[in-house]
Design an enzyme around this catalytic site. Structure first.
Site, short mmCIF file in Angstrom:
data_model
loop_
_atom_site.label_atom_id
_atom_site.label_comp_id
_atom_site.label_asym_id
_atom_site.label_seq_id
_atom_site.Cartn_x
_atom_site.Cartn_y
_atom_site.Cartn_z
N VAL A 1 -18.51 -5.66 -4.97
CA VAL A 1 -19.03 -4.92 -3.81
C VAL A 1 -19.26 -5.95 -2.71
CG1 VAL A 1 -20.98 -3.59 -2.94
CG2 VAL A 1 -20.08 -3.13 -5.24
N TYR A 2 -18.47 -5.88 -1.65
CA TYR A 2 -18.58 -6.89 -0.60
C TYR A 2 -19.91 -6.74 0.16
CZ TYR A 2 -13.48 -7.50 -1.22
OH TYR A 2 -12.22 -7.72 -1.72
N THR B 1 -4.92 6.39 9.95
CA THR B 1 -6.03 6.00 9.07
C THR B 1 -7.38 6.35 9.70
OG1 THR B 1 -7.14 4.10 8.08
CG2 THR B 1 -5.84 3.65 10.02
N ASP C 1 13.64 3.82 2.20
CA ASP C 1 12.75 2.70 1.87
C ASP C 1 13.55 1.40 1.93
OD1 ASP C 1 9.79 3.03 0.21
OD2 ASP C 1 10.63 1.03 0.49
N ASN C 2 12.86 0.32 2.23
CA ASN C 2 13.52 -1.00 2.18
C ASN C 2 12.89 -1.88 1.08
OD1 ASN C 2 11.09 -1.62 3.28
ND2 ASN C 2 11.86 -2.66 5.10
N ASP D 1 16.03 -0.34 6.77
CA ASP D 1 14.84 -0.81 7.47
C ASP D 1 14.66 -0.01 8.77
OD1 ASP D 1 12.86 -2.27 8.69
OD2 ASP D 1 13.64 -4.18 7.91
N TYR E 1 -4.22 -4.62 10.93
CA TYR E 1 -3.51 -3.45 10.38
C TYR E 1 -4.04 -2.16 11.01
CZ TYR E 1 -3.45 0.68 7.52
OH TYR E 1 -3.38 2.00 7.14
N HIS E 2 -5.38 -2.00 10.99
CA HIS E 2 -5.94 -0.74 11.52
C HIS E 2 -5.62 -0.59 13.01
CE1 HIS E 2 -8.44 -0.94 7.75
NE2 HIS E 2 -8.31 0.37 7.82
N LYS F 1 -2.28 0.99 13.74
CA LYS F 1 -2.29 2.46 13.64
C LYS F 1 -2.82 3.09 14.93
CE LYS F 1 -0.96 2.90 9.29
NZ LYS F 1 0.15 3.74 8.82
N ASN G 1 -9.71 1.84 -6.88
CA ASN G 1 -8.71 1.45 -7.88
C ASN G 1 -8.99 0.04 -8.38
OD1 ASN G 1 -7.50 3.90 -7.53
ND2 ASN G 1 -5.68 3.15 -6.47
N ARG H 1 0.65 -1.41 4.97
CA ARG H 1 -0.56 -0.59 4.81
C ARG H 1 -1.81 -1.35 4.41
NH1 ARG H 1 -1.14 -0.39 -0.87
NH2 ARG H 1 0.82 -0.20 -2.02
N THR I 1 7.35 -3.30 0.15
CA THR I 1 6.06 -3.38 -0.55
C THR I 1 6.24 -4.11 -1.88
OG1 THR I 1 5.22 -1.43 0.54
CG2 THR I 1 4.11 -2.05 -1.49
N SER J 1 -9.27 -4.20 11.56
CA SER J 1 -8.32 -5.24 11.12
C SER J 1 -7.08 -5.12 12.00
CB SER J 1 -7.92 -5.04 9.65
OG SER J 1 -7.05 -3.92 9.53
N1 USQ Z 1 -14.32 -3.37 -0.47
C1 USQ Z 1 -15.26 -3.88 -1.35
N2 USQ Z 1 -14.79 -4.52 -2.46
C2 USQ Z 1 -13.46 -4.66 -2.75
C3 USQ Z 1 -12.53 -4.12 -1.85
C4 USQ Z 1 -13.00 -3.48 -0.72
O1 USQ Z 1 -16.46 -3.79 -1.15
O2 USQ Z 1 -13.13 -5.26 -3.78
C5 USQ Z 1 -14.79 -2.62 0.72
C6 USQ Z 1 -14.21 -3.12 2.02
O3 USQ Z 1 -14.96 -4.19 2.55
C7 USQ Z 1 -14.25 -1.85 2.87
C8 USQ Z 1 -14.06 -0.73 1.86
O4 USQ Z 1 -14.35 -1.28 0.59
O5 USQ Z 1 -15.49 -1.70 3.46
C9 USQ Z 1 -12.66 -0.15 1.83
O6 USQ Z 1 -11.75 -1.18 1.59
P1 USQ Z 1 -10.28 -0.88 1.03
O7 USQ Z 1 -9.60 -2.18 0.80
O8 USQ Z 1 -10.33 0.10 -0.10
O9 USQ Z 1 -9.66 -0.04 2.24
P2 USQ Z 1 -9.11 -0.49 3.66
O10 USQ Z 1 -8.90 -1.94 3.77
O11 USQ Z 1 -9.97 0.16 4.68
O12 USQ Z 1 -7.67 0.17 3.66
C10 USQ Z 1 -7.31 1.27 2.79
C11 USQ Z 1 -5.79 1.31 2.73
C12 USQ Z 1 -5.26 1.62 4.13
C13 USQ Z 1 -5.90 2.90 4.65
C14 USQ Z 1 -7.42 2.78 4.63
C15 USQ Z 1 -8.13 4.06 4.99
O13 USQ Z 1 -5.29 0.08 2.25
O14 USQ Z 1 -3.84 1.76 4.06
O15 USQ Z 1 -5.48 3.13 5.97
O16 USQ Z 1 -7.85 2.46 3.29
S1 USQ Z 1 -9.67 3.76 5.80
O17 USQ Z 1 -10.44 2.81 5.00
O18 USQ Z 1 -10.35 5.00 5.96
O19 USQ Z 1 -9.33 3.14 7.07
#
Ligand code: USQ
Length: 407
Positions: free
Chosen positions: A253-254, A144, A31-32, A74, A181-182, A185, A239, A100, A35, A179
């Protein structure tokens, strides 16, 4: 087995290391600590006070007599990666050491470029070092579910059969990430698939859903807790909802809240990664596991949080701020999840039970949540090119109450 865990200091890396040790594997970590630094960069910290890595090692030794060989470094430096692999010859490498966070990658051009270059570079460095120094090792690469986006057809595990204009083939399923980020991946997936083919490497690409949770069975002492992020950039949605409920903030809830994702408890994520490690891919095989338990809409998770919060005397409300992301808010979602169950995967944690566990733990760290309540609301907007001015802009004029030093 000897397992190298990159990103061992992280939310998933640390509990995975504890679980692998409990199952008798030897664990080497890298790890570096980026985070920890980046969470500070957005003005936040982990709700759980987490000790330094050296302290974690000492606690583990004292409590359980277990040791982890650790390399601070790193993955962006090829010589470092090469030297660790040449020295350790791991049987498996679980690669978790990537940026992430989707919102972090969307802050501005610097954060987008850092996310993509760091993530792709670290994976390429590992692949080259494996080729020359650990050609029989099995790479378990954290990807992901978000690589696939939300298509209107079922989502297979990596590949699907297609008939097109008289031809028939099995091809990688199209990626429609949401995104920078995504997308990083997605690029990794292409690189790992290609390297496995040309160099006969073993690889499992794990398309993991959104993780929630705070504990695993091996976290049986507060000094062994993993980090728990709840700010807008680093916290995952469920969380965050629990932290918001404790803080008396509305659950954010966005938009309409029909966004549906595959979710997985931390403990079951650790179980899945361990199953992948203990059942390696064949030489030259690139396999893809969709890793989640159940699909939930964000709205339904907010409602579940409200229901469980009531058991703790809390009465959170649900807010629908305009969605800062660009994503479908009402859609079908039918991902397939067969490979891991075939290897023996069984869901061990029920949603309600994990939420209760998080509430119980988080209430103890309420002061740490309070100190950072100004970084919980969403500010990083997918539509803007530069979000730097918004991050932590709600910081209180006076300094926050002191808390135990930790990241
Ligand atoms: N969302 C809300 N309210 C919030 C935060 C998020 O409605 O306060 C929504 C987002 O718009 C999205 C969903 O909840 O539609 C998931 O958001 P998230 O921030 O929990 O997850 P995401 O950005 O997709 O990323 C997380 C991890 C990432 C992992 C991914 C799996 O940070 O590392 O790769 O989940 S997945 O979502 O299946 O791509």
């Amino acid at each position: 087995m000897k397992v190298l865990v990159t990103g061992i200091d992280g939310y998933s890396g640390w509990p995975l290391a504890l679980h692998l040790l409990a199952r008798g594997h030897a664990v080497v970590g890298i790890d570096n600590f980026v985070t920890r630094r980046r969470v500070r960069e957005v003005g936040s910290w982990s709700a759980t006070p987490i000790p330094s890595f050296a302290r974690r090692q000492a606690v583990l030794r004292d409590l359980k007599g277990q040791t982890i060989s650790f390399y601070r470094g790193d993955l962006g430096r090829y010589e470092f990666v090469r030297d660790v692999l040449a020295r350790e010859h791991p049987d498996a490498i679980v690669h978790l050491a990537e940026q992430r966070s989707a919102p972090y990658s969307m802050i501005d051009v610097r954060h987008a470029v850092a996310t993509q270059t760091e993530n792709v570079r670290s994976t390429l460095h590992l692949l080259y070092a494996m080729r020359d120094h650990a050609p029989d090792a099995h790479l378990v690469k954290m990807g992901t579910m978000g690589e696939y986006g939300t298509p209107k057809v079922p989502i297979p595990e990596g590949f699907f059969e297609i008939d097109y204009r008289g031809g028939h083939d099995v091809l990688p399923f199209p990626r429609q990430a949401g995104s920078w980020y995504h997308w990083s991946k997605v690029f990794d997936s292409g690189d790992v698939m290609f390297a496995s083919r040309i160099w006969d490497l073993r690889a499992t690409d794990v398309m993991q859903g959104v993780i929630y949770g705070i504990r695993t069975p091996e976290i049986d002492d507060p000094r062994l807790l993993t980090r728990f992020d709840f700010d807008e950039t680093w916290g995952t949605v469920l969380n965050r909802f629990l932290a918001q409920a404790i803080l008396g903030l509305p659950l954010t809830v966005y938009g309409r809240g029909g966004q549906t994702r595959g979710f997985l408890a931390l403990e079951d994520s650790v179980q899945s990664l361990t199953l992948a490690v203990e059942h390696p891919a064949e030489k030259g095989e690139y396999r893809v596991f969709n890793q989640f338990d159940a699909a939930y809409s964000v709205q339904s998770l907010a409602e579940t949080t409200v229901r469980i919060a009531a058991e703790f005397g809390l009465a959170p409300t649900i807010a629908h701020p305009p969605n800062p992301r660009i994503e479908a808010e009402e859609h079908g979602y039918e991902p397939i999840h067969e490979h891991l169950p075939r290897l023996g995967y069984r869901r061990t944690r029920e949603l309600d039970e994990v939420l209760r566990e998080i509430f119980r733990d988080l209430r103890r760290y309420r002061r740490r949540l309070e100190a950072k309540r100004h970084v919980v609301a969403p500010t990083v907007d997918w539509r803007r090119g530069d979000n730097r001015g918004e991050i932590g802009a709600r910081a209180p004029a006076s300094s926050p109450p002191p808390g135990p030093p930790s990241s």
